[in-house]
Design an enzyme around this catalytic site. Sequence first.
Site, PDB file in Angstrom:
ATOM      1  CE  LYS A  72      -4.101  -2.118   1.997  1.00 21.85           C
ATOM      2  NZ  LYS A  72      -5.143  -2.064   3.031  1.00 21.85           N
ATOM      3  CE1 TYR A 230     -11.158 -11.705   3.839  1.00 21.25           C
ATOM      4  CE2 TYR A 230     -10.232  -9.523   4.174  1.00 21.25           C
ATOM      5  CZ  TYR A 230     -10.361 -10.658   3.410  1.00 21.25           C
ATOM      6  OH  TYR A 230      -9.682 -10.777   2.215  1.00 21.25           O
ATOM      7  N   GLY A 251     -14.790  -7.539  10.704  1.00 18.01           N
ATOM      8  CA  GLY A 251     -13.771  -7.082   9.764  1.00 18.01           C
ATOM      9  C   GLY A 251     -14.215  -7.155   8.321  1.00 18.01           C
TER      10      GLY A 251
END
Length: 290
Positions: A72, A230, A251
Amino acid sequence: MKTKTNQSVKTFGIVGFPLSHSLSPLIHNSIYKDRNINASYLVFETQNLNVEKIQEFRNSGILGLSVTIPHKETAFTLADKADDTSRIMKASNTLLIGPDSTYAYNTDGEGAYHSILEFSPESLKTGKVVILGSGGSARGIAFSLAVSGKIQNLLVCSRNEITAKEICLLVTKNSNVKAEPISQDVLLTRKEEISLVIHTTPLGMKGQSPGPYLPEDFFNSNMTLFDIVYNPLETPLVKAAQKAGAKIIPGSEMLLYQAMKQFELFTEISPNAEDIIKTRERLSKALENR
């Protein structure tokens, strides 16, 4: 990636490492099918993201990428233009690849903010927010919360003190929020101030160290925990918070809402309520089977 994808089909994908458990292809490809959009969403698992790799994607006809761990912050540096969140916080989770330019966006913060407003809006008002971790996701979330007008104080707790301080400086400089880096030891002594805990590290993720990041006795029934992991949904941190009576934001909700914004950026089509409902059901079913 030596040959161009079918140019009658718009091709998007996700880049990161590892990606074997990613549910992003399920989200995007299902909506394309539902909406009868001639597009596909592929998986590009790579440990390196650089200028040459972006050019490979461009040459292969890839129009857009979801960007995840560990790329990212690198993604932002590879873009020619960027949205405010990416530019200020220096991290992006979405790239649009044009013929001559690459555009960076960050939908993480928007995804997290929507999730909080839907499941626990009161947690933004009753106490302080603490973000655990200081990576790319933490940056986007910190900025979106800071500019929302909903919070006054933000704590960032990370094992990397340098990046935690950087996030706080960027937030304080670009919003009216007072942001403060905090060590884990000090955080444990100030737990009564906290109303919302947002966990953004890989701890608890399938294949990673289980954690939890905080001990069970940190939590209480007045807190909300938002663990953006998640897979699995019930991480050791979530279980600890549940045992203490804390409210939980799944999540998978951040995954859902950040993907809806990516879908809009990729296709220039706004997702509707039915898209969100169907995607939430698909995610729930997929996670039950893992």
